[in-house]
Design a protein around this motif. Structure first.
Motif: not given
Length: 603
Positions: A465-480
């Motif tokens: 859940q925390i990872l999804n929140k971080a992904q939403r806040s920064v947009g495109q996710w780089i890496g694994s």
């Protein structure tokens, strides 16, 4: 009963190979594989997520015709052609007995989206008004403070009082001489493991009893006249609980003894050990929420004065007059509270939480600010200031150009900030996983000695859940996006928590050094050294930051080629690897001049 040809080479090569029984059963009962879970063939309960099978479904993917919880949908439909799948929120029955205000708001950040318009639509249709908590020790100015404090107080441990601190010293003394893990986490010992565990727990309790008797003879006599451990179960539960509570509030304490304590409590939860021991060693952590509930004072957290009463007061960069003014206003707010002793303890505990956030989480925010100030891709800059890295060069495992590395670093720091913001909640779930009676562990050689490998479903779910929140806040996710949990990289939730409580040990010394460079430059001799070696204080700061942002996030630091890299935990491994090379950097002397004593608090 004829089961057909057996699974052999002759039968495989024969004409009757289609009727071969690969895994014949015993007495007609099929034999399950070593990695098959009991009840794996059971149908998924109606209304639960098709993926994790244990959470209520919240969205329907019309393209797949499957229902998912928010976390599983975000992880399954984030990349590739699945991003284009059509999703529809599942309607839930409206509550009838309770008013709408009493229903908890859904977290709009639990799902990953493709663009801003999708984010807005998701929040409008599924989550309603945004309930995002800002990244600060206090709620945003002008926003209601009540529910923020009520929710957070559920996971804030109570500060230890004076009498509890005396027992804490007793517990630490007993744990420091205990050889619990040496005796239990080993192979080929004489007694059965359950009997060894009971023997070691009783030995530790006996040590604490003796220490208590020597420190307070009257109290020791009252408790231990009959030497009945079961009769004094409540005393031992309280002692073990305050040790856990102290560790959560102070991650830098009990660094060699907390592991023994939590593993002892983990073993004490097994049914066989409980039967032999005749009492349980575990009790829930005392939190601010529990104490206020006991005194029927939860509404205190909704009072506007709570912000003043729990405010952290620090002296750095502030005038003495302002500090004294804040102290007086805080004390006045605390004095207005009823049930003074209990409430005062709760208010100070919340203040400790704010201090924790400032020390542990705020360095992430400061590093993000430095990154944007010195290395933003849209600004023209000297090619020497590029953050580009190439795999195989200077130990790097990743290949990124400047813009990609900038995005990779900022999303890593954002994720760390999110984790530390909810660290107390994560720690609560980690202990719940460790002390679960239904999730056993296996003792395995993970390449770094014998470790207890145990699944951590609650901790893992919140991390996603925390990872999804971080992904939403920064947009495109780089890496694994892989989160290691319960494998050879991160064997259990204790080691997971230990990894992320080290973030401030990495970032805080760097931030302290950067903030003191200007002060050092006021001294003529040091300014001359800085100018000759680096050109200017600003160039020195840029060099330190550039080196850290390049090689503290280059995927290095693993024992082999398959670990570390760009996974969630590998980002922290890279940062630790950079710390180990600091003394080889040409700016290392600047760190020493600012009072640096090591990332571990020693040098």
């Amino acid at each position: 009963m004829d089961e057909g040809p057996t699974f052999s080479l002759n039968n495989i090569l024969s004409e009757n190979h289609e009727n071969i029984v690969e895994h014949p059963g015993v007495n007609g009962v099929p034999v399950g594989g070593w990695d098959e879970e009991e009840g794996a063939s059971k149908p998924v309960e109606e209304g639960t997520c098709i993926e994790c099978e244990d959470q209520p479904a919240e969205v329907l993917c019309e393209t797949c015709a499957d229902i998912f919880c928010e976390v599983c949908y975000a992880s399954q439909h984030r990349k590739g052609s699945r991003k284009l799948h059509v999703v529809k929120p599942l309607r839930k029955p409206k509550p009838t007995a309770e008013p709408a205000a009493a229903q908890p708001a859904k977290d709009p950040d639990a799902m990953d989206a493709d663009d801003d318009s999708d984010d807005e639509e998701w929040e409008r249709v599924v989550a309603g008004p945004s309930t995002e908590v800002v990244f600060s020790a206090q709620p945003a100015v002008g926003s209601p403070v009540g529910e923020w404090f009520v929710e957070r107080a559920k996971y804030i441990p109570l500060r230890l009082n004076l009498s509890e601190r005396k027992y804490l010293r007793l517990l630490e003394a007993a744990l420091s001489v205990s050889e619990y893990t040496d005796k239990i986490d080993t192979i080929g010992f004489g007694l059965s493991k359950a009997k060894r565990i009971v023997q070691q727990i009783r030995e530790l309790c006996a040590i604490m009893s003796g220490l208590l008797l020597s420190a307070d003879y009257k109290r020791g006599q009252e408790l231990f006249t009959d030497r009945d451990f079961q009769a004094n179960a409540e005393f031992y539960q309280d002692i073990f609980e305050l040790g856990r509570r102290h560790k959560i509030m102070n991650p830098d304490k009990m660094r060699t003894t907390y592991g023994k304590l939590i593993y002892l409590l983990q073993d004490s939860q097994t049914p066989e050990v409980k039967d032999l021991l005749s009492f349980s060693c575990v009790r829930p952590i005392k939190t601010v929420n529990l104490l206020l509930e006991e005194h029927d004072a939860l509404d205190l957290l909704r009072d506007d004065l709570i912000t003043v009463a729990t405010k952290e007061i620090y002296a750095e960069g502030r005038a003495r007059r302002d500090i004294q003014k804040d102290i007086k206003s805080k004390e006045r707010a605390i004095e207005d509270a009823r049930d003074a002793d209990a409430v005062r303890q709760c208010l100070y505990s919340i203040g400790d939480n704010h201090a924790f956030l400032r020390t542990n989480r705020d360095p992430c925010e400061r590093m993000i600010t430095y990154l944007k100030e010195y290395f933003h891709p849209t600004e023209a800059r000297d090619p020497k200031a590029s953050l580009a890295i190439r795999s195989g060069k200077n130990g790097a495992r990743l290949s990124h150009d400047h813009a990609k590395q900038y995005a990779y670093v900022i999303q890593s720091l954002t994720l760390w900030r999110e984790i530390l913001h909810d660290m107390f909640h994560l720690w609560s779930l980690a202990e719940s996983d460790l002390l679960s009676e239904n999730v056993p562990y296996r003792l395995r050689d993970t390449g770094q000695g014998l470790n207890r490998v145990q699944a951590a479903p609650k901790t893992s779910r919140m991390m996603h859940q925390i990872l999804n929140k971080a992904q939403r806040s920064v947009g495109q996710w780089i890496g694994s996006s892989v989160i290691h949990m319960g494998d050879h990289n991160v064997p259990n939730s204790l080691l997971f928590i230990d990894k992320y409580t080290q973030i401030y040990r990495i970032l805080l010394p760097i931030c302290n050094t950067l903030s003191q460079i200007e002060g050092l430059a006021t001294k003529p001799a040091i300014r001359s050294y800085i100018d000759d070696e680096f050109g200017s204080p600003d160039n020195l700061r840029r060099e330190i930051l550039g080196d850290f942002f390049r090689h503290g996030f280059d995927g290095s630091g693993a024992d082999n080629f398959f670990d570390a890299g760009s996974c969630i935990d590998g980002r922290l491994t890279s940062a630790w690897n950079w710390c180990s090379t600091l003394e080889k950097k040409r700016y290392f002397h600047v760190f020493l001049l600012t009072g640096f004593t090591g990332f571990d608090g020693e040098w």
